[in-house]
Write a protein that holds these residues in place. Structure first.
Motif, PDB file in Angstrom:
ATOM      1  N   LEU A  14       0.971  -0.683  -0.094  1.00 39.17           N
ATOM      2  CA  LEU A  14       0.154  -0.424  -0.560  1.00 39.17           C
ATOM      3  C   LEU A  14       1.087   0.895  -0.186  1.00 39.17           C
ATOM      4  CD1 LEU A  14      -3.050  -0.769   2.150  1.00 39.17           C
ATOM      5  CD2 LEU A  14      -3.026  -0.492   0.321  1.00 39.17           C
ATOM      6  N   TRP A  17       1.986   1.811  -3.076  1.00 37.78           N
ATOM      7  CA  TRP A  17       1.164   2.411  -4.792  1.00 37.78           C
ATOM      8  C   TRP A  17       1.047   3.552  -3.981  1.00 37.78           C
ATOM      9  CZ3 TRP A  17      -4.597   0.303  -3.566  1.00 37.78           C
ATOM     10  CH2 TRP A  17      -5.528   1.364  -3.873  1.00 37.78           C
ATOM     11  N   GLN A  18       1.021   3.749  -2.749  1.00 35.61           N
ATOM     12  CA  GLN A  18       0.955   5.533  -2.432  1.00 35.61           C
ATOM     13  C   GLN A  18       1.962   6.277  -3.280  1.00 35.61           C
ATOM     14  OE1 GLN A  18      -2.001   7.205  -0.772  1.00 35.61           O
ATOM     15  NE2 GLN A  18      -1.952   8.962  -1.374  1.00 35.61           N
ATOM     16  N   MET A  22       1.737   9.292  -5.867  1.00 32.83           N
ATOM     17  CA  MET A  22       2.309  11.001  -5.325  1.00 32.83           C
ATOM     18  C   MET A  22       3.260  11.074  -5.882  1.00 32.83           C
ATOM     19  SD  MET A  22       2.230  10.804  -1.123  1.00 32.83           S
ATOM     20  CE  MET A  22       2.986  12.017  -0.614  1.00 32.83           C
ATOM     21  N   GLN A  27      -3.690  12.847 -10.865  1.00 35.40           N
ATOM     22  CA  GLN A  27      -5.246  11.591  -9.946  1.00 35.40           C
ATOM     23  C   GLN A  27      -5.498  10.772 -11.013  1.00 35.40           C
ATOM     24  OE1 GLN A  27      -7.723  13.336  -7.188  1.00 35.40           O
ATOM     25  NE2 GLN A  27      -6.005  12.330  -5.473  1.00 35.40           N
ATOM     26  N   GLY A  32      -3.834   6.776  -5.303  1.00 42.19           N
ATOM     27  CA  GLY A  32      -3.059   6.174  -4.316  1.00 42.19           C
ATOM     28  C   GLY A  32      -4.075   5.499  -3.483  1.00 42.19           C
ATOM     29  N   PRO A  33      -4.429   5.060  -2.664  1.00 38.22           N
ATOM     30  CA  PRO A  33      -4.698   4.254  -1.574  1.00 38.22           C
ATOM     31  C   PRO A  33      -5.935   5.080  -0.736  1.00 38.22           C
ATOM     32  CG  PRO A  33      -2.667   3.661  -0.875  1.00 38.22           C
ATOM     33  CD  PRO A  33      -2.787   3.899  -2.229  1.00 38.22           C
ATOM     34  N   VAL A  34      -4.773   5.752  -0.347  1.00 41.36           N
ATOM     35  CA  VAL A  34      -5.825   7.357   0.417  1.00 41.36           C
ATOM     36  C   VAL A  34      -7.143   7.861  -0.719  1.00 41.36           C
ATOM     37  CG1 VAL A  34      -5.484   9.052   1.985  1.00 41.36           C
ATOM     38  CG2 VAL A  34      -3.695   7.293   1.405  1.00 41.36           C
ATOM     39  N   GLU A  35      -6.617   7.929  -1.339  1.00 45.05           N
ATOM     40  CA  GLU A  35      -7.643   9.075  -1.751  1.00 45.05           C
ATOM     41  C   GLU A  35      -8.532   7.549  -2.439  1.00 45.05           C
ATOM     42  OE1 GLU A  35      -4.510   9.212  -2.806  1.00 45.05           O
ATOM     43  OE2 GLU A  35      -4.249  11.160  -3.005  1.00 45.05           O
TER      44      GLU A  35
END
Lengths: 253, 190
Positions: A14, A17-18, A22, A27, A32-35
């Motif tokens: 993760l 990925w993030q 970044m 986008q 990323g996993p956060v979004e």
């Protein structure tokens, strides 16, 4: 210990990925996993989200379960007669070889899109279950068949005590493969056929509006559903395996 | 009575039985060296093989067998292995009493057959065949795997159970058949 290690591995990927998202800083190309997680969380309170999940789950799981039941029954028939086996070999081979997209188009011609993912997941899983079940039955101990003949065991006793226990490991393997196939093919069919209120429709909308965050969020939902279905089906089969061991141990009523 | 009239049977061109005439009326002790066709005779009687020539008569009745191998269902308990082959409803108490009669210990009743020792599995196979109350019984080396001290106990159980049936016993064990009345017929192959 293993769980901790797996959690660390998940966190690592993760993070990768993030970091990549970044670094790209775009986008549209990659979120990323956060979004993706934030988009998913924002969808959770919506009724339409659960309706899409429910609709797709019902159809894909329905198609899978129908295929599992019919594939097992056909395998049993095929192993009882060479005629049946030869008769079934052509359609099973055809279903296995024909591109999934051909089935999707044909299903759209024959029926409306609401049945699409059920039909497609059914067709994807049927040959897998059938072939594995045939293999399982074919590899049973023939000497147990002789035992059944000599003791004049009934059809039900033969099925529950001899055939099914031998077939079960092969069915478990087929279900592991089949459930993933059902979700992949079922959701792909929905993306093409666009049945209203389905996961496939939501994925198509994500493509239409170039919403990468939605794409990732819905993909995560499909992966989670596939995983949950696999666990559910395997738990059911494990319970069946356990019940087979206990069968015939109880006093007759 | 079972009759084998002028029976011939070959496997891969090798004649195992040729012009065999045999009658089974009560208990028959079938003897002969390895490869003489003893198991083939049993399989013919059980209807698992058909003769190449000649006839087998009187075998279209209920049957039970102790095969050369135990042929147990490994995932089922000892008790369930006995029950699954019974044509009638049998209570746990009845099965347990039979298993105990052949010297199987109580803890083994509920164990999966795959986890029993060879001798314990053999006992289960014997009880399965005897409890079936079949009219025809074949016993192919039934004492294989059973410890020497227990052979007499199991033999007594078997011989008591086959009274009134047409039964064929194949064994290399020196079994005391003197208790069996009338004395069993003997037939030597090869």
């Amino acid at each position: 210990m293993r769980k901790a290690r797996l959690a660390l591995v998940a966190v690592f990927w993760l993070a990768v990925w993030q970091a990549v998202a970044m670094a790209l800083g775009n986008q549209l190309l990659l979120v990323g996993p956060v979004e993706a997680g934030a988009t998913l969380l924002a969808s959770l309170p919506q009724g339409a989200f659960w309706a899409a999940v429910g609709n797709s789950l019902l159809r894909v799981l329905g198609g899978f379960l129908l295929a599992a039941a019919l594939g097992t029954a056909l395998a049993w028939l095929a192993c009882r007669s060479d005629w049946t086996r030869d008769l079934l070999s052509a359609p099973i081979l055809a279903i296995r070889s024909v591109p999934v997209v051909s089935f999707i188009i044909l299903a759209l011609i024959w029926t409306d899109s609401s049945w699409l993912s059920l039909i497609v997941s059914f067709l994807m899983v049927l040959p897998v279950v059938y072939s594995n079940a045939v293999e399982g039955i074919a590899r049973r101990d023939r000497k147990l068949d002789e035992l059944a003949r000599v003791f004049d065991m009934g059809g039900a006793a033969r099925w529950w005590a001899i055939t099914l226990p031998r077939m079960l490991p092969y069915l478990i393997a087929a279900c592991r493969t089949g459930i993933g196939l059902a979700w992949k093919a079922g959701v792909s069919a929905e993306v093409i056929g666009l049945p209203s209120g389905s996961i496939g429709e939501r994925l198509y909308q994500a493509k239409l509006f170039l919403s990468t965050a939605d794409l990732f969020a819905w993909t995560a939902v499909v992966v989670a559903l596939s995983f949950a279905c696999e666990k559910l089906v395997l738990a059911g089969l494990a319970a069946l395996e356990k019940s087979l061991s206990g069968r015939y141990s109880r006093d007759p009523a | 009575m079972i009759r084998l009239d002028d029976v011939a049977k070959s496997f891969d061109g090798r004649a195992v039985l040729d012009g065999l005439n045999l009658q089974v009326d009560g208990l028959l002790l079938l003897e002969g060296p390895n490869g003489s066709g003893k198991t083939t005779v049993l399989n013919l009687v059980l209807g698992l093989l058909s003769p190449d020539a000649g006839r087998v008569e009187g075998n279209r009745r209920s049957k039970a067998a102790v095969f050369q191998e135990n042929r147990l269902l490994g995932h089922l308990s000892a008790l369930a292995n006995v029950r699954v082959a019974q044509p009638r409803r049998v209570s746990n108490a009845e099965i347990e009493a039979e298993l105990a009669a052949v010297g199987l210990d109580e803890e083994s009743f509920a164990k999966p057959a795959a986890k029993l020792s060879g001798g314990q599995q053999r006992r289960v196979a014997i009880v399965r065949a005897m409890l079936a109350e079949a009219e025809i019984v074949t016993l192919d080396e039934p004492f294989t795997g059973i410890d020497a001290e227990s052979v007499d106990q199991v033999a007594a159980y078997l011989l008591h159970r086959v009274i009134g049936k047409d039964a064929i016993l194949v064994t290399h064990e020196p079994v005391d058949l003197s208790r069996f009345q009338p004395p069993p017929a003997r037939f030597r192959l090869g």
